[in-house]
Design an enzyme around this catalytic site. Sequence first.
Site, PDB file in Angstrom:
ATOM      1  N   SER A 144      -4.261 -47.801  19.339  1.00 16.61           N
ATOM      2  CA  SER A 144      -3.329 -48.672  18.695  1.00 16.61           C
ATOM      3  C   SER A 144      -3.042 -49.841  19.745  1.00 16.61           C
ATOM      4  O   SER A 144      -3.295 -49.460  21.092  1.00 16.61           O
ATOM      5  CB  SER A 144      -2.024 -47.787  18.517  1.00 16.61           C
ATOM      6  OG  SER A 144      -0.925 -48.763  18.170  1.00 16.61           O
ATOM      7  N   TYR A 191       5.236 -42.666  20.930  1.00 16.42           N
ATOM      8  CA  TYR A 191       4.117 -42.984  20.238  1.00 16.42           C
ATOM      9  C   TYR A 191       3.381 -43.785  21.343  1.00 16.42           C
ATOM     10  O   TYR A 191       1.947 -43.474  21.574  1.00 16.42           O
ATOM     11  CB  TYR A 191       4.149 -43.797  19.140  1.00 16.42           C
ATOM     12  CG  TYR A 191       3.278 -44.222  18.219  1.00 16.42           C
ATOM     13  CD1 TYR A 191       2.394 -43.535  17.707  1.00 16.42           C
ATOM     14  CD2 TYR A 191       2.950 -45.646  18.370  1.00 16.42           C
ATOM     15  CE1 TYR A 191       0.940 -44.204  16.798  1.00 16.42           C
ATOM     16  CE2 TYR A 191       1.688 -46.336  17.767  1.00 16.42           C
ATOM     17  CZ  TYR A 191       0.934 -45.394  16.977  1.00 16.42           C
ATOM     18  OH  TYR A 191      -0.211 -45.954  16.347  1.00 16.42           O
TER      19      TYR A 191
END
Length: 213
Positions: free
Chosen positions: A108, A121
Amino acid sequence: AGRIPAGGQFRPLVLDVTRESDVAEAAERVRQWVSSSADHSLLAVVNNAGVGSGGLIDWLTLSDFERDAAVNYFGTVRVSKAFLPLLKQAAAQWTRRAPRPRVVVVCSASGKVAVPLLSSYAASKHAVACFAACLRMELSALWDIDVCTVFPSFHQTPLLETGAGTIDRTWSAAPAEARRDYGEGFGDAAKVGRRYTPEDQNMARPKWNITRH
């Protein structure tokens, strides 16, 4: 897998990347398939499982951090290691007429950039990025196995709506002391304030409109 019929070239394997037994069983199924024919080999392993918890660090629980790490980071490590023997076997048999075996790690942009409200995250994705870099250096040098890391940014997909929902749930479950410290209206402000326009796809310019009440 439940929406795609099995048969032909497709063999669905449903597994939980946090469960050692699930991953080991999937690797064994693939090993049996590889062993069934001299023409069979494992070309690629794609790590794509991911979850994310949203909210300020002050609101998140240790379980939120552990959950994100269990799926995003340790899941990637577990799956990659489980399939390494088959990838090495394919590399030993590789010829220039076929693509080189590879591991694909879907990370990501949060694995490169720290993002407020996504600490658990982003931390797990930073770990994934570092693991993939180490894996790339080792496998490329010793086995001629490629490792490709993908860093997608946020796009206008249902994931953004899901992310807003996780922030709402985290705020709702926050301790009374935290809700009092930030003010009851802060949870809604955090959700509304965290918006990105199309030109902000590089994640470098998040638009913040959060105030402390």
